[in-house]
Design an enzyme around this catalytic site. Structure first.
Site: not given
Ligand code: NAP
Length: 302
Positions: A166, A12, A88, A34-35
């Site tokens: 979700d 996203i 969300k 971010s990893r």
């Protein structure tokens, strides 16, 4: 332009957040955390604490992680005096989001629990039309292909991933936005794959004659529709709320797409020193998990 940091460079973030920030005059993407992911030309951190310590110039953090790890990041960001946007659903539990709301209030920062579907371009017209009416019946049909929208994302089937809710919570975020009076869940049937922890399909019945059918196994055309009857009046929200028909006529759409509208709202919240945390869509999901009858269905694999 206000510097902002995006955390969790997954689907996203890449599909929606980066283009929305790039296209806005309010924001500049100043860092990512971010990893594994990064955004070309933007300083990339793999350690959130390090980013917070090294970048006091960034006052706003937008968290695009799945719901389960999000609380820890949000709490740290607020403790570091940053304004926070939550994807969300805003958290893994209701209580943790309420705790974040209190923390943000104490710290004097803005917290925005975003619901992107509320910004779909037909939702405001539906809300405005229904404002002075009594809704007498309604139906949500929210059927999509989990393999297309969450490719390989096993977290959606882990505890806290919410399964079909979700995406289903997007429909509930629209419902709770446009209804002129609240409804409550009366019964639910949840279908759990025999090898998974969260439902892949659900049927919900609410007070006020409103029902919902949610399914994550739909291949081919995808369906994100809500119809609401108010006496002789009919409101049809289609395409996830991005199209609105009122008594068969196309309604006027909002100007901005969903994610640009979210970022515009965040800019407004910070300007007004306010927060926006509405848990009503998540309360319906929690109620479905509490009240729902459980069916076991075929195992699911990506
Ligand atoms: P995703 O592609 O799985 O990306 C999640 C990102 O968060 C990745 O960068 C990932 O790993 C990072 N992450 C995952 N687990 C983590 C953990 N335990 N600790 C720290 N970082 C972790 O998920 P997504 O589809 O973008 O969804 C993220 C959120 O957006 C969800 O709440 C979802 O409901 C919402 N959303 C998704 C869609 C959609 O179509 N997929 C649409 C609207 C909203 P790395 O750090 O390894 O990069």
């Amino acid at each position: 332009m206000t510097p902002i940091c995006l955390v969790g460079i997954g689907k996203i973030a890449v599909d929606q957040h980066v283009p929305a920030i790039d296209g806005s005059a309010d924001w500049t993407l100043a860092a990512t955390v971010s990893r594994a992911g990064s955004v070309d030309g933007v300083p990339a951190y793999s350690d959130f604490d390090q980013m917070l310590a090294e970048r006091p110039d960034i006052p706003v953090i937008s968290l695009c992680l799945p719901p389960v790890p999000r609380y820890e990041y949000a709490a740290k960001a607020i403790a570091a005096g940053r304004h926070v946007m939550l994807e969300k659903p805003p958290g893994a539990t209701l209580a943790e989001v309420q705790a974040l709301e209190t923390m943000a209030q104490t710290a004097g920062v803005s917290l925005f629990a975003t619901w992107h579907s509320r910004m779909a371009r037909g939702v405001a017209a539906a809300k405005s039309f229904l404002a002075d009416k009594t809704v007498t019946a309604g139906k949500i049909t929210w059927k999509e292909d989990v393999r297309r929208w969450h490719p390989g994302q096993d977290w959606v089937f882990d505890p806290g991933g919410m399964g079909v809710f979700d995406p289903g919570i997007n429909a509930l975020s629209i419902l709770t936005e446009v209804l002129p009076a609240p409804v409550h869940l009366q019964s639910a049937t949840l279908s759990f794959p025999e090898n998974r922890q969260t439902p892949i399909a659900a049927d919900l019945r609410f007070s006020g004659g409103i029902s919902g059918a949610f399914d994550w196994r739909q291949e081919g055309p995808q369906t994100w529709d809500i119809t609401l009857q108010a006496g002789d009046d009919l409101v049809e929200l289609q395409e996830g709320g991005n199209r609105c028909m009122i008594n068969g006529q196309e309604a006027t759409l909002s100007e901005l797409d969903e994610y640009p509208a979210l970022y515009a709202r965040m800019a407004g919240l910070i300007k007004n020193s306010s927060s926006d945390v509405d848990l009503s869509p998540m309360i319906h999901v929690a109620d479905a998990m509490t009240l729902g009858q459980r069916n076991i269905v075929a195992a699911f694999a990506f």
